[in-house]
Design an enzyme around this catalytic site. Structure first.
Site, PDB file in Angstrom:
ATOM      1  CD  GLN A 356      54.467  -4.625  36.051  1.00 18.37           C
ATOM      2  OE1 GLN A 356      55.211  -5.166  36.868  1.00 18.37           O
ATOM      3  NE2 GLN A 356      54.927  -3.962  35.004  1.00 18.37           N
ATOM      4  CD  GLN A 378      53.179  -1.726  39.005  1.00 12.35           C
ATOM      5  OE1 GLN A 378      53.952  -1.822  39.953  1.00 12.35           O
ATOM      6  NE2 GLN A 378      53.585  -1.492  37.778  1.00 12.35           N
ATOM      7  CG  ASP A 379      49.480  -3.132  36.207  1.00 11.99           C
ATOM      8  OD1 ASP A 379      49.435  -1.894  36.348  1.00 11.99           O
ATOM      9  OD2 ASP A 379      50.272  -3.690  35.431  1.00 11.99           O
ATOM     10  CG  ASP A 400      50.246   2.605  35.962  1.00 14.13           C
ATOM     11  OD1 ASP A 400      50.105   3.827  36.166  1.00 14.13           O
ATOM     12  OD2 ASP A 400      51.320   2.107  35.565  1.00 14.13           O
ATOM     13  NE  ARG A 468      52.222   5.491  35.447  1.00 12.98           N
ATOM     14  CZ  ARG A 468      53.442   4.962  35.552  1.00 12.98           C
ATOM     15  NH1 ARG A 468      54.517   5.711  35.323  1.00 12.98           N
ATOM     16  NH2 ARG A 468      53.595   3.692  35.877  1.00 12.98           N
TER      17      ARG A 468
END
Length: 562
Positions: A356, A378-379, A400, A468
């Site tokens: 993250q 990520q993120d 994500d 998701r």
């Protein structure tokens, strides 16, 4: 924003009181009813009954009691966090950072709940739609802030177990209390919203594309701006459709402007400006700015304009592997209402191995990003809370990479999944709605979804999904967007087993491209292929109430469906 998923509708149907129109709400929200009747319509009836024990009154009476208790509890929680931070010399760095996040979020919650209590104390009937939207948005953000604090604490080391156990226990009860407050507010004060299915064309905005805005300035401000931009690079301007700029500062690394760093320019901005007075404009000239920026809540109505994507770049590399929380890993963070960013690249260079690592975290109500780029893995883009709009932006990431719990519309944006670490899959969204009464969700409208250059050779190996369910009531909708063939035919990916598959709301409407075929999509109870009537709930006009605040930004937008 009044759209309810099937779970929310089930809750509403269980109400004894017929809250079907503003008139019937107003007529019944003063009727005396047992607390058990009201509590049976909330997410957690047993906890609600403990909140309203020995009380007798109407739904508005119960709502005031609950919001007042929420405010009191938020003050107690903030005091507890402050107490632990006073003894931080004995705590680990990850715990200190998690506590600092909680302190920041708890201060916001105290302000939001104070505003909510003031609103419910003033009126007995339903609020006007705009005011009800505002307060429901703030109460939704209270729950989001609690959840964010909890996540940070859960990620800390076991060496500070007393801090974790004390605060996590308090958070667990506080979240239930704030959920009751949100539920009772929604049922007592929020009128039934009429969803529009016909919209203005907003043609007057459509001339201002590719990062051009119609800015109205004094001669002094215009001279500074044009000089900073360079000869022949004036913005398109039409005084009949212009956006007022009250003052300007220029950031330039070569010393030719007012400041050499963005943070110094933000510090010089006035506090708590009123939107009608015009924007305080920070023009950031071409360059790579290695700064960590956080725009505080009192720096309202700032407009930050750069020289263009990949010309003005704000970059950092904070990440969770290096002991930052996801929340405070952001290169750029903003919570100031009315913020506008144009022509800027925001980047987190930590890379996929650092997990993250946020490029931008946005918790600013009625905020707008136009012709910007967000780059990470990520993120990447943390659409944390409140109401947000993104137009003609490029967003790059892996796992994500668009996540959070704002009410957000991303319109006419380019989404570029990129190459993740070996063994990982891509999930474009991870929406974080935790309560059916939160008016939040991610709406992706008229987007183009294609693989980034580094992913293109591996699209047959790396699986890419539309999203998701990060949280139980996760809500994401793709509308009228182009999906390239690399999107997995199932479309969506579970988080863990059957978690949230019946409570989430995922929907697709009239998308195009080889990846948009819904024949082999997931068959979860919460997944839907919707029609235009349902899709209208997630437009700028209906989901963000954007027609009331986006015109003043000068940013082009489409109110409804195309």
């Amino acid at each position: 924003m009044a759209f309810k998923n099937l779970s929310a509708l089930t809750l509403c149907v269980s109400l004894v009181l017929p809250f079907l129109t503003p008139i019937s709400i107003a007529a019944n929200n003063r009727a005396v009813v047992p607390p058990e009747t009201i509590c049976n319509s909330t997410v957690n009836p047993s906890f609600c009954k403990t909140v309203l024990v020995n009380q007798n009154g109407s739904i508005v009476d119960y709502g005031r009691i609950s919001v007042r208790k929420s405010l009191s509890q938020s003050r107690k929680f903030l005091n507890s966090v402050n107490s632990f931070l006073q003894g931080k010399s004995t705590l680990s760095l990850p715990t200190i950072r998690a506590l600092e996040d909680c302190q920041f979020l708890a201060e916001l919650n105290f302000e939001y709940l104070s505003n909510a209590l003031d609103a419910v104390d003033k009126v007995s009937n339903v609020l006007p739609t705009n005011q009800a939207e505002d307060q429901q948005t703030l109460l939704s953000a209270v729950l989001t802030n609690e959840e964010t604090c909890l996540e940070g604490l859960q990620q800390t080391t076991t060496s500070d177990q007393r801090v974790k156990s004390d605060l996590i226990s308090s958070l667990s009860n506080d979240k239930k209390l704030h959920s009751v407050s949100l539920g009772l507010f929604t049922k007592g004060w929020v009128p039934e919203k009429k969803i529009s299915t016909s919209w203005k064309t907003n043609g007057r905005h459509l001339g201002f594309r590719n990062g051009r805005l119609p800015l109205k300035m004094s001669n002094r401000v215009r001279a500074i701006y044009d000089s900073a931009r360079g000869h022949g690079r004036k913005l398109l301007q039409d005084n009949s459709q212009s956006v007022l700029v009250r003052d300007i500062v220029v950031v330039s690394q070569d010393g030719s402007g007012n400041f050499t760093t963005i943070n110094d320019a933000i510090a010089a901005a006035p506090n708590n400006t009123v939107a009608s007075d015009g924007y305080f404009l920070i023009f950031v000239t071409q360059g790579v700015y290695q700064e960590y920026i956080s725009i505080a809540k009192n720096k309202k109505n700032l407009m930050m304009v750069g020289d263009g994507i990949n010309q003005t770049i704000i970059t950092g590399d904070h990440n969770v592997v290096d002991n930052f929380t996801t929340f405070n890993s952001a290169t750029f963070a903003v919570v100031a209402q009315g913020f506008v960013a144009v022509n800027i690249t925001f980047r987190n260079t930590a890379g996929p191995s650092k997990h993250q690592a946020v490029a931008v975290r946005n918790g600013a109500d009625m905020s707008t990003f136009y012709s910007c780029s967000f780059e990470g893995y990520q993120d990447t883009l943390y659409t944390h809370s409140l109401r947000q709009f993104y137009r003609e932006c490029d967003i790059y990431g892996t796992v994500d990479f668009i996540f959070g719990n704002a009410a957000v519309v991303l319109q006419t944006c380019n989404l570029y999944p990129r190459l993740p670490m070996s063994g990982q899959f891509n999930a474009i969204t991870a929406q974080g709605r935790t309560d059916p009464n939160q008016n939040t969700g991610t709406s992706i409208h008229n987007a183009t979804i294609k693989p980034a250059a580094d992913l293109a050779p591996s699209v047959g190996i790396v699986k890419t999904y539309l999203g998701r369910p990060w949280k139980e009531y996760s809500r994401t909708v793709y509308m009228q967007s182009f999906m390239d063939s690399f999107i997995n035919p199932s479309g969506w990916r579970e988080w863990s087993g059957d978690f949230a598959l019946s409570t989430l709301y995922y929907a697709e409407y009239n998308n195009t491209g080889p990846g948009s075929n819904t024949t082999n999509r997931v068959t979860w109870p919460g997944y839907h292929v919707i029609n235009a009537t349902d899709a209208a709930n997630f437009t700028v006009s209906n989901f963000l109430d954007g027609d009331n605040w986006l015109p003043q930004t000068g940013v082009p937008y489409i109110s409804g469906l195309i």
